[in-house]
Structures are given as structure tokens and as C-alpha cells.
Motif scaffolding. Structure first.
Motif, PDB file in Angstrom:
ATOM      1  N   GLU A  25      16.688  -3.005   4.531  1.00 15.06           N
ATOM      2  CA  GLU A  25      17.244  -1.914   3.721  1.00 15.06           C
ATOM      3  C   GLU A  25      16.187  -1.394   2.736  1.00 15.06           C
ATOM      4  N   LEU A  26      15.392  -2.302   2.184  1.00 16.18           N
ATOM      5  CA  LEU A  26      14.308  -1.887   1.291  1.00 16.18           C
ATOM      6  C   LEU A  26      13.313  -1.008   2.043  1.00 16.18           C
ATOM      7  N   PHE A  27      12.934  -1.430   3.231  1.00 19.35           N
ATOM      8  CA  PHE A  27      11.995  -0.630   4.024  1.00 19.35           C
ATOM      9  C   PHE A  27      12.549   0.767   4.274  1.00 19.35           C
ATOM     10  N   ARG A  28      13.832   0.862   4.539  1.00 22.53           N
ATOM     11  CA  ARG A  28      14.433   2.167   4.833  1.00 22.53           C
ATOM     12  C   ARG A  28      14.217   3.154   3.691  1.00 22.53           C
ATOM     13  N   VAL A  29      14.530   2.718   2.457  1.00 19.72           N
ATOM     14  CA  VAL A  29      14.429   3.661   1.337  1.00 19.72           C
ATOM     15  C   VAL A  29      12.977   3.905   0.926  1.00 19.72           C
ATOM     16  N   VAL A  30      12.144   2.875   1.063  1.00 19.95           N
ATOM     17  CA  VAL A  30      10.725   3.056   0.734  1.00 19.95           C
ATOM     18  C   VAL A  30      10.090   4.043   1.710  1.00 19.95           C
ATOM     19  N   ASN A  31      10.352   3.834   2.979  1.00 23.34           N
ATOM     20  CA  ASN A  31       9.753   4.705   3.993  1.00 23.34           C
ATOM     21  C   ASN A  31      10.262   6.138   3.879  1.00 23.34           C
ATOM     22  N   ARG A  32      11.531   6.277   3.503  1.00 23.64           N
ATOM     23  CA  ARG A  32      12.104   7.615   3.297  1.00 23.64           C
ATOM     24  C   ARG A  32      11.331   8.380   2.220  1.00 23.64           C
ATOM     25  N   CYS A  33      10.952   7.683   1.179  1.00 23.54           N
ATOM     26  CA  CYS A  33      10.236   8.300   0.072  1.00 23.54           C
ATOM     27  C   CYS A  33       8.760   8.526   0.391  1.00 23.54           C
ATOM     28  N   LEU A  34       8.154   7.528   1.042  1.00 23.59           N
ATOM     29  CA  LEU A  34       6.703   7.576   1.242  1.00 23.59           C
ATOM     30  C   LEU A  34       6.273   8.378   2.467  1.00 23.59           C
ATOM     31  N   SER A  35       7.167   8.574   3.433  1.00 20.60           N
ATOM     32  CA  SER A  35       6.769   9.278   4.662  1.00 20.60           C
ATOM     33  C   SER A  35       6.184  10.667   4.401  1.00 20.60           C
ATOM     34  N   PRO A  36       6.845  11.526   3.602  1.00 16.11           N
ATOM     35  CA  PRO A  36       6.260  12.845   3.333  1.00 16.11           C
ATOM     36  C   PRO A  36       4.925  12.746   2.595  1.00 16.11           C
ATOM     37  N   MET A  37       4.848  11.792   1.676  1.00 12.36           N
ATOM     38  CA  MET A  37       3.624  11.583   0.927  1.00 12.36           C
ATOM     39  C   MET A  37       2.492  11.127   1.853  1.00 12.36           C
ATOM     40  N   ARG A  38       2.857  10.219   2.775  1.00  8.54           N
ATOM     41  CA  ARG A  38       1.882   9.710   3.736  1.00  8.54           C
ATOM     42  C   ARG A  38       1.350  10.819   4.636  1.00  8.54           C
ATOM     43  N   GLU A  39       2.250  11.697   5.072  1.00 12.62           N
ATOM     44  CA  GLU A  39       1.833  12.812   5.933  1.00 12.62           C
ATOM     45  C   GLU A  39       0.884  13.751   5.201  1.00 12.62           C
ATOM     46  N   ARG A  40       1.186  14.036   3.924  1.00  7.81           N
ATOM     47  CA  ARG A  40       0.288  14.891   3.137  1.00  7.81           C
ATOM     48  C   ARG A  40      -1.069  14.224   2.953  1.00  7.81           C
ATOM     49  N   TYR A  41      -1.037  12.932   2.670  1.00  7.24           N
ATOM     50  CA  TYR A  41      -2.280  12.188   2.473  1.00  7.24           C
ATOM     51  C   TYR A  41      -3.151  12.217   3.726  1.00  7.24           C
ATOM     52  N   GLU A  42      -2.559  11.949   4.868  1.00  6.53           N
ATOM     53  CA  GLU A  42      -3.326  11.934   6.116  1.00  6.53           C
ATOM     54  C   GLU A  42      -3.916  13.307   6.423  1.00  6.53           C
TER      55      GLU A  42
ATOM     56  N   PRO B 252       0.822  -1.212   0.000  1.00  4.07           N
ATOM     57  CA  PRO B 252       0.000   0.000   0.000  1.00  4.07           C
ATOM     58  C   PRO B 252       0.857   1.263   0.000  1.00  4.07           C
ATOM     59  N   LEU B 253       0.367   2.283  -0.699  1.00  9.08           N
ATOM     60  CA  LEU B 253       1.127   3.520  -0.855  1.00  9.08           C
ATOM     61  C   LEU B 253       1.107   4.378   0.407  1.00  9.08           C
ATOM     62  N   PHE B 254      -0.002   4.340   1.143  1.00  9.51           N
ATOM     63  CA  PHE B 254      -0.136   5.235   2.286  1.00  9.51           C
ATOM     64  C   PHE B 254      -0.323   4.484   3.617  1.00  9.51           C
ATOM     65  N   ALA B 255       0.155   3.260   3.672  1.00 17.62           N
ATOM     66  CA  ALA B 255       0.033   2.478   4.904  1.00 17.62           C
ATOM     67  C   ALA B 255       0.852   3.119   6.021  1.00 17.62           C
ATOM     68  N   PRO B 256       0.394   3.017   7.272  1.00 23.58           N
ATOM     69  CA  PRO B 256       1.213   3.492   8.398  1.00 23.58           C
ATOM     70  C   PRO B 256       2.577   2.814   8.384  1.00 23.58           C
ATOM     71  N   GLU B 257       3.556   3.466   8.993  1.00 23.38           N
ATOM     72  CA  GLU B 257       4.928   2.977   8.940  1.00 23.38           C
ATOM     73  C   GLU B 257       5.061   1.541   9.420  1.00 23.38           C
ATOM     74  N   ASN B 258       4.385   1.208  10.522  1.00 26.09           N
ATOM     75  CA  ASN B 258       4.515  -0.150  11.051  1.00 26.09           C
ATOM     76  C   ASN B 258       3.890  -1.181  10.110  1.00 26.09           C
ATOM     77  N   VAL B 259       2.799  -0.798   9.448  1.00 24.41           N
ATOM     78  CA  VAL B 259       2.163  -1.708   8.490  1.00 24.41           C
ATOM     79  C   VAL B 259       3.040  -1.867   7.252  1.00 24.41           C
ATOM     80  N   LEU B 260       3.630  -0.765   6.813  1.00 26.91           N
ATOM     81  CA  LEU B 260       4.531  -0.824   5.664  1.00 26.91           C
ATOM     82  C   LEU B 260       5.694  -1.769   5.935  1.00 26.91           C
TER      83      LEU B 260
END
Length: 335
Positions: free
Chosen positions: A276-293, A210-218
């Protein structure tokens, strides 16, 4: 003067990483080259979604998702299909020039009838007129805004060709260019994003991130990506790993090179690769997730954005419809 591009966004389910790289990002990039129009196709969604709360919620989710992903409503026209009544009047007019045989050849209709035949059911069982006339409504979506190009995948080219056929038949009937004939732009370089099981990421496969899942779910989702049985010590081929293919979408060149070397050298397990994958994915999606919420929490502001987009879109739509109505003799008593 820039040409006009039009992108329809069907409200279907939860957005995922495959949607972002395969559809959202390429579509948003069009705004650099075209006068870009984007719309939420809620009437198209009505063909399959009969629960009003589901349709409202999905429309809101998709609209908020595109805004969070970078759509700038100040630079493009962004509206909800149902806010433009001219679309539906034009649909009726287009139907007068659309043969039933053309609709019989539409892929979605043919696929539905084929599935019914395979099951031994009546050919048209469960098929509503919304599905059957879907290409005409899509043609109206496109033609109404004098769209020059419509970016689509190869499986959607037929719909644009049908819209062009309908426009051309109308122009031929009246002996003049009443309606602009659109062209499909096939997005050849769109990324095919691997899912958690290695197949193409798709809701139908149940293998999405999911694109906007919470960090723990991601993180939990990424840690469940399917891997092979290679041990920590064994060298691994990064190009054969969906973990690395996903990593490449989010990591910079130096990160990609460093991780690829670690794969080949051995000494790294799949758990570490997923971390390591989670690190870079979360780095990219965190700002997007915050805007979405934030957008999802402020429904009035989201509604205002869509209404403002409709206000910009309707004069364009009205001009096209007025032109067609006058030439067709509809609501006119001129000699």
C-alpha cells in the motif's frame, strides 16, 4: 515589493525522499512569498569532489531533480554558481574584512580538526583552504544578490550569521549600508522523514528511498523496509511504524484514516502495508520521475535553462559588486 530569498543547492549524491520533503519542497514553497533565487553550488562541491565526471554528473542530476520536483525557471532565478564570476570577485573582497578567528570558529572546520585530533593526526591534516574559507564563499553567494532571507536548518544558521557579521563590518568601515545584511529563516516545520530502518533518512545511514528510481527499483526498495516480528493477526500501532509515517507523506486524509484503522484492527501483515505504501509513493513520484528522465535526456535544454538563469542573475550581481568596488576605491581614480 517582495523580499529576496536565496537557496543554495549543493551537488551531493542521489536525491531521495528525505531530500524532497526535508529540503526541496519547503524551498520551492518560498517562491509563493519571495522573489526566490536558487543556485547549484558546484564550487562548494569541488571541496570534496575531485573527479570532474562525478561533479558534472552530480550537478546535472541535482539540477534536473529540482526542475522535475517543480522548480519553475520562468518564475524564479535558477543558475549554476560557477556561471556567476562576480561571486568569486566578491569573495576576495569579503576576505579582506574577514578575520581568521571567525573562520576558526566555523562548525565544519572545527569538526574536521576535532576528528583529526581524535585520530592523533595533525590538526589540519586533509583540510583544504576551500573548506576553511567555505563560509566566505557562502557569504558572497548570499550578499551578492541583496538577499533578505536564507532558509536553513538549525545546523546551518552559523553560516548566515557569519555572512551578516561580514556585511556589518564592511558597512561599519565605510559608514554606510554598502551591503545588505541577510537573515536566517529557520525552517521549523520541515518534515523529518524516517528511513528504511526507522532512523532519519540519510545517505550516511544507507537507509534512503531514491526519489527518481525506476518503478521496479522503488518497489523492491520499499519491500525491504525493516519491520518488527508482529504477526498478520496482531493489531499494530500506526504511529510506531515507519511504514505508516512514510505513508502519511503521500496519502490523502481518507487513505490515512482507512489504513490506520486496518493497522489497529489486525489482519494486515507488513507485506500488505508495504504494498500500500508503494502504491501511494509511486502515484506521487511517477510524474516527477517522467519529468526527470526527460530532462536528463535533453542536456542542451537543461544547459539553456541554467544559462538563462545566469543571464538574469548577473546584472543583479554586477550592480552589487559595482557599488562595493566604488565605495572601496577598487578600480577607481575618483577624487
Amino acid at each position: 515589493m517582495k523580499k529576496i530569498s536565496l537557496t543554495g543547492i549543493k551537488p551531493t549524491g542521489e536525491l531521495h525522499i528525505g531530500n524532497y520533503f526535508g529540503a526541496i519542497k519547503p524551498a520551492l514553497d518560498l517562491a509563493n512569498e519571495y522573489n526566490a533565487h536558487y543556485f547549484i553550488a558546484d564550487y562548494h562541491g569541488l571541496n570534496t569532489m575531485k573527479d570532474p565526471e562525478e561533479l558534472r554528473a552530480t550537478t546535472k542530476h541535482v539540477a534536473a531533480g529540482w526542475l522535475a520536483a517543480g522548480l519553475d525557471p520562468e518564475k524564479v532565478i535558477f543558475y549554476r554558481q560557477s556561471s556567476i564570476p562576480e561571486i568569486f570577485e566578491l569573495t576576495v573582497m569579503l576576505m579582506a574584512f574577514t578575520s581568521k578567528g571567525l573562520m576558526n570558529r566555523a562548525h565544519a572546520y572545527k569538526d574536521a580538526t576535532a576528528k583529526n585530533s581524535e585520530k592523533g593526526e595533525d590538526t589540519d591534516a586533509g583540510i583544504n583552504m576551500g573548506l576553511f574559507t567555505y563560509p566566505v564563499l557562502m557569504a558572497a553567494d548570499i550578499i551578492l544578490f541583496d538577499s533578505d532571507v536564507v532558509p536553513v536548518g538549525k545546523d546551518q544558521v552559523q553560516h548566515i550569521e557569519m555572512a551578516a557579521d561580514i556585511a556589518q563590518s564592511i558597512n561599519a568601515n565605510y559608514g554606510q549600508a554598502v551591503l545588505k545584511t541577510p537573515q536566517a529563516v529557520i525552517q521549523e516545520k520541515v518534515a523529518v522523514v524516517p528511513g528504511m530502518d526507522g532512523r532519519k533518512m540519510s545517505k550516511s545511514y544507507g537507509n534512503v528511498i531514491p526519489l527518481f528510481a525506476p518503478e521496479n527499483v522503488l518497489k523492491k526498495t520499499i519491500m525491504h523496509i525493516t519491520t518488527n516480528s508482529q504477526s498478520v493477526e496482531e493489531p499494530k500501532d500506526p504511529n510506531a511504524s515507519q511504514i505508516f509515517q512514510l505513508y502519511k507523506l503521500f496519502a490523502d486524509d481518507n487513505e490515512q484514516s482507512a489504513l490506520a484503522n486496518r493497522y489497529r484492527e489486525g489482519g494486515m501483515g507488513w507485506g500488505e502495508a508495504k504494498t500500500e505504501l508503494f502504491r501511494v509513493v509511486n502515484r506521487c513520484l511517477s510524474p516527477m520521475r517522467e519529468r526527470y528522465e526527460a530532462i536528463m535526456e535533453d542536456t542542451p535544454s537543461l544547459e539553456k535553462i541554467l544559462q538563462k538563469g545566469a543571464e538574469k542573475a548577473r546584472p543583479i550581481a554586477a550592480a552589487t559588486l559595482k557599488r562595493f568596488r566604488e565605495i572601496a576605491g577598487v578600480n577607481s581614480c575618483k577624487n
